[in-house]
Enzyme design. Structure first.
Site, PDB file in Angstrom:
ATOM      1  N   ARG A 219      11.783  -1.109  10.604  1.00  0.00           N
ATOM      2  CA  ARG A 219      10.492  -0.732  11.486  1.00  0.00           C
ATOM      3  C   ARG A 219      10.328  -1.534  12.702  1.00  0.00           C
ATOM      4  NH1 ARG A 219       5.221   0.649   7.796  1.00  0.00           N
ATOM      5  NH2 ARG A 219       4.163  -0.519   9.404  1.00  0.00           N
TER       6      ARG A 219
ATOM      7  N   LYS B 133       0.817  -1.494   0.162  1.00  0.00           N
ATOM      8  CA  LYS B 133       0.080  -0.008  -0.116  1.00  0.00           C
ATOM      9  C   LYS B 133       0.858   1.397   0.077  1.00  0.00           C
ATOM     10  CE  LYS B 133      -2.051  -1.093   3.754  1.00  0.00           C
ATOM     11  NZ  LYS B 133      -1.426  -2.299   4.049  1.00  0.00           N
TER      12      LYS B 133
ATOM     13  N   ARG C  78      -9.697   0.813   8.975  1.00  0.00           N
ATOM     14  CA  ARG C  78      -9.041  -0.676   9.184  1.00  0.00           C
ATOM     15  C   ARG C  78     -10.224  -1.424  10.322  1.00  0.00           C
ATOM     16  NH1 ARG C  78      -2.909  -1.455   9.734  1.00  0.00           N
ATOM     17  NH2 ARG C  78      -2.385   0.369   8.512  1.00  0.00           N
TER      18      ARG C  78
ATOM     19  N   ARG D 130      -0.033  -8.229  13.551  1.00  0.00           N
ATOM     20  CA  ARG D 130      -0.496  -7.487  12.537  1.00  0.00           C
ATOM     21  C   ARG D 130      -1.603  -8.386  11.306  1.00  0.00           C
ATOM     22  NH1 ARG D 130       4.527  -5.193  10.937  1.00  0.00           N
ATOM     23  NH2 ARG D 130       3.427  -3.986   9.389  1.00  0.00           N
TER      24      ARG D 130
ATOM     25  N   ARG E 252      11.966  -5.506   4.564  1.00  0.00           N
ATOM     26  CA  ARG E 252      11.730  -4.031   4.593  1.00  0.00           C
ATOM     27  C   ARG E 252      12.614  -3.216   5.215  1.00  0.00           C
ATOM     28  NH1 ARG E 252       5.641  -1.530   5.234  1.00  0.00           N
ATOM     29  NH2 ARG E 252       6.070  -2.545   7.390  1.00  0.00           N
TER      30      ARG E 252
HETATM   31  P1  AP5 Z   1       4.926  -1.693   1.781  1.00  0.00           P
HETATM   32  O1  AP5 Z   1       4.459  -0.827   0.758  1.00  0.00           O
HETATM   33  O2  AP5 Z   1       5.645  -0.957   2.840  1.00  0.00           O
HETATM   34  O3  AP5 Z   1       3.400  -2.407   2.448  1.00  0.00           O
HETATM   35  P2  AP5 Z   1       2.216  -1.807   3.061  1.00  0.00           P
HETATM   36  O4  AP5 Z   1       1.024  -2.680   2.644  1.00  0.00           O
HETATM   37  O5  AP5 Z   1       2.343  -0.285   3.157  1.00  0.00           O
HETATM   38  O6  AP5 Z   1       2.652  -2.593   4.635  1.00  0.00           O
HETATM   39  P3  AP5 Z   1       2.615  -1.733   6.111  1.00  0.00           P
HETATM   40  O7  AP5 Z   1       3.528  -3.035   6.705  1.00  0.00           O
HETATM   41  O8  AP5 Z   1       3.423  -0.573   6.036  1.00  0.00           O
HETATM   42  O9  AP5 Z   1       1.107  -1.859   6.228  1.00  0.00           O
HETATM   43  P4  AP5 Z   1       0.777  -1.664   7.708  1.00  0.00           P
HETATM   44  O10 AP5 Z   1      -0.851  -1.565   7.438  1.00  0.00           O
HETATM   45  O11 AP5 Z   1       1.191  -2.646   8.778  1.00  0.00           O
HETATM   46  O12 AP5 Z   1       1.545  -0.299   8.207  1.00  0.00           O
HETATM   47  P5  AP5 Z   1       0.996   1.200   8.612  1.00  0.00           P
HETATM   48  O13 AP5 Z   1       2.305   2.112   8.369  1.00  0.00           O
HETATM   49  O14 AP5 Z   1       0.013   1.714   7.785  1.00  0.00           O
HETATM   50  O15 AP5 Z   1       5.689  -2.900   1.187  1.00  0.00           O
HETATM   51  C1  AP5 Z   1       6.177  -3.704   2.265  1.00  0.00           C
HETATM   52  C2  AP5 Z   1       7.570  -4.278   1.692  1.00  0.00           C
HETATM   53  O16 AP5 Z   1       7.301  -4.872   0.665  1.00  0.00           O
HETATM   54  C3  AP5 Z   1       8.664  -3.397   1.106  1.00  0.00           C
HETATM   55  O17 AP5 Z   1       9.860  -3.654   1.697  1.00  0.00           O
HETATM   56  C4  AP5 Z   1       8.382  -2.895  -0.213  1.00  0.00           C
HETATM   57  O18 AP5 Z   1       9.592  -2.610  -0.928  1.00  0.00           O
HETATM   58  C5  AP5 Z   1       7.941  -4.408  -0.534  1.00  0.00           C
HETATM   59  N1  AP5 Z   1       7.142  -4.643  -1.934  1.00  0.00           N
HETATM   60  C6  AP5 Z   1       6.147  -3.645  -1.983  1.00  0.00           C
HETATM   61  N2  AP5 Z   1       5.667  -4.120  -3.272  1.00  0.00           N
HETATM   62  C7  AP5 Z   1       6.170  -5.033  -3.602  1.00  0.00           C
HETATM   63  C8  AP5 Z   1       6.062  -6.005  -4.947  1.00  0.00           C
HETATM   64  N3  AP5 Z   1       5.278  -6.047  -5.852  1.00  0.00           N
HETATM   65  N4  AP5 Z   1       6.843  -7.044  -5.271  1.00  0.00           N
HETATM   66  C9  AP5 Z   1       8.046  -7.209  -4.155  1.00  0.00           C
HETATM   67  N5  AP5 Z   1       8.192  -6.316  -3.087  1.00  0.00           N
HETATM   68  C10 AP5 Z   1       7.296  -5.556  -2.858  1.00  0.00           C
HETATM   69  O19 AP5 Z   1       0.384   1.011  10.082  1.00  0.00           O
HETATM   70  C11 AP5 Z   1       1.486   0.927  11.028  1.00  0.00           C
HETATM   71  C12 AP5 Z   1       0.846   0.983  12.185  1.00  0.00           C
HETATM   72  O20 AP5 Z   1       0.138   2.206  12.657  1.00  0.00           O
HETATM   73  C13 AP5 Z   1      -0.267  -0.252  12.526  1.00  0.00           C
HETATM   74  O21 AP5 Z   1       0.362  -1.598  13.124  1.00  0.00           O
HETATM   75  C14 AP5 Z   1      -1.204   0.476  13.782  1.00  0.00           C
HETATM   76  O22 AP5 Z   1      -0.433   0.451  15.077  1.00  0.00           O
HETATM   77  C15 AP5 Z   1      -0.840   1.872  13.476  1.00  0.00           C
HETATM   78  N6  AP5 Z   1      -2.239   1.978  12.576  1.00  0.00           N
HETATM   79  C16 AP5 Z   1      -2.138   2.528  11.305  1.00  0.00           C
HETATM   80  N7  AP5 Z   1      -3.183   2.985  10.725  1.00  0.00           N
HETATM   81  C17 AP5 Z   1      -4.216   2.786  11.595  1.00  0.00           C
HETATM   82  C18 AP5 Z   1      -5.551   2.767  11.707  1.00  0.00           C
HETATM   83  N8  AP5 Z   1      -6.365   3.203  10.652  1.00  0.00           N
HETATM   84  N9  AP5 Z   1      -5.986   2.441  12.842  1.00  0.00           N
HETATM   85  C19 AP5 Z   1      -5.414   1.972  13.841  1.00  0.00           C
HETATM   86  N10 AP5 Z   1      -4.078   1.847  13.937  1.00  0.00           N
HETATM   87  C20 AP5 Z   1      -3.393   2.189  12.793  1.00  0.00           C
END
Ligand code: AP5
Length: 232
Positions: free
Chosen positions: A168, A14, A96, A179, A135
């Site tokens: 991270r 994402k 979410r 998660r 990552r």
């Molecule tokens: P990446 O693009 O970083 O993946 P992502 O889907 O963004 O995954 P996240 O782990 O960032 O999602 P998340 O939901 O846990 O984190 P968030 O920051 O939102 O890609 C991952 C890896 O794969 C990278 O290394 C990339 O290079 C590689 N990659 C990508 N595409 C690829 C491909 N096609 N082929 C090969 N490799 C590829 O949230 C973090 C925390 O914040 C949560 O745990 C929670 O505590 C809090 N939080 C955030 N939003 C909320 C909410 N709405 N409500 C409550 N808590 C929240």
């Protein structure tokens, strides 16, 4: 303004795709994880409260998350009025939970707007775990890399700003597994809800990054155009 949600489990890409899609479609980011990471970096009392929850891989409480998104939408609308090029918002990591989805509907209804498209990025669980362990992100500008699939040109150095790359805090095996389970329980049910509304598009995220971007951009264009086409 148009509103597009990128939905998918942790590691589905994402964040990676949001950055690329936004540039092509003039959408402003609403990325809750990113907003929380900057609150943590700022070291405020709120940031410290969030840090403990974040590091454990748990969800930040809905009221706090929704308030943050409401502020962000006001900011985007202000930028639009001040002549920015933005035509809408791209949500990454929000909503979410059912409560967050309902709150977003309310926030948009009050503006006379609605969700135009939801893109579900599908990737198998084993691939997600592999991606998250590889990552890295820039400690200065936040740009995301992967040691296997998307490495920087120079080891541990950001291509964009030269900052040092770090792992991270929530990419430990325990937090990743928590998660992914949370996603299945709290977030996956929302996909069905958006499908019923007729705004959902599935994209295969298990292929090279650029191909996924092209598929997402095409899907959004098609959905938004389908919505604005005259009805017979
Ligand atoms: P990446 O693009 O970083 O993946 P992502 O889907 O963004 O995954 P996240 O782990 O960032 O999602 P998340 O939901 O846990 O984190 P968030 O920051 O939102 O890609 C991952 C890896 O794969 C990278 O290394 C990339 O290079 C590689 N990659 C990508 N595409 C690829 C491909 N096609 N082929 C090969 N490799 C590829 O949230 C973090 C925390 O914040 C949560 O745990 C929670 O505590 C809090 N939080 C955030 N939003 C909320 C909410 N709405 N409500 C409550 N808590 C929240």
């Amino acid at each position: 303004m148009i509103h597009v949600i990128l939905m998918g489990p942790q590691g589905s890409g994402k964040g990676t795709q949001s950055e690329r899609v936004r540039e092509q479609l003039y959408l402003a980011p609403v990325a809750t994880g990113e907003l929380f990471r900057s609150a943590i970096k700022s070291g405020t009392a709120l940031g410290q409260e969030i840090k403990a929850i974040y590091d454990r891989g748990e969800l930040v409480p809905d009221d706090l998350t929704i308030a943050l998104v409401a502020d962000r939408l006001d900011e985007i609308a202000r930028e639009g009025r001040e002549g920015g090029q933005v035509v809408g918002a791209l949500y990454d990591g929000f909503p979410r939970t059912a409560a967050q989805a309902a709150a977003l509907d309310d926030l948009l209804a009050r503006r006379g707007e609605k969700i135009d498209a939801v893109v579900a990025i599908d990737v198998p669980r084993e691939e997600l775990i592999q991606r998250l362990s590889g990552r890295r992100l820039c400690s200065v500008c936040g740009k995301v890399y992967n040691v296997v699939s998307d490495p920087p040109a120079r080891l541990n150095e950001c291509d964009a700003c030269g900052g040092t790359l770090i792992q991270r805090a929530d990419d430990t095996p325990e937090a990743v597994s928590k998660r992914l389970d949370l996603y299945e329980r709290e977030t996956a049910p929302l996909v069905g809800r958006y499908a019923e509304r007729g705004v959902l598009v599935h994209v295969n995220g298990d292929r090279p990054i650029a191909e996924v971007t092209d598929a997402i951009v095409a899907a959004i264009r098609e959905r938004v155009m389908a919505d604005s086409a005259p009805r017979r």
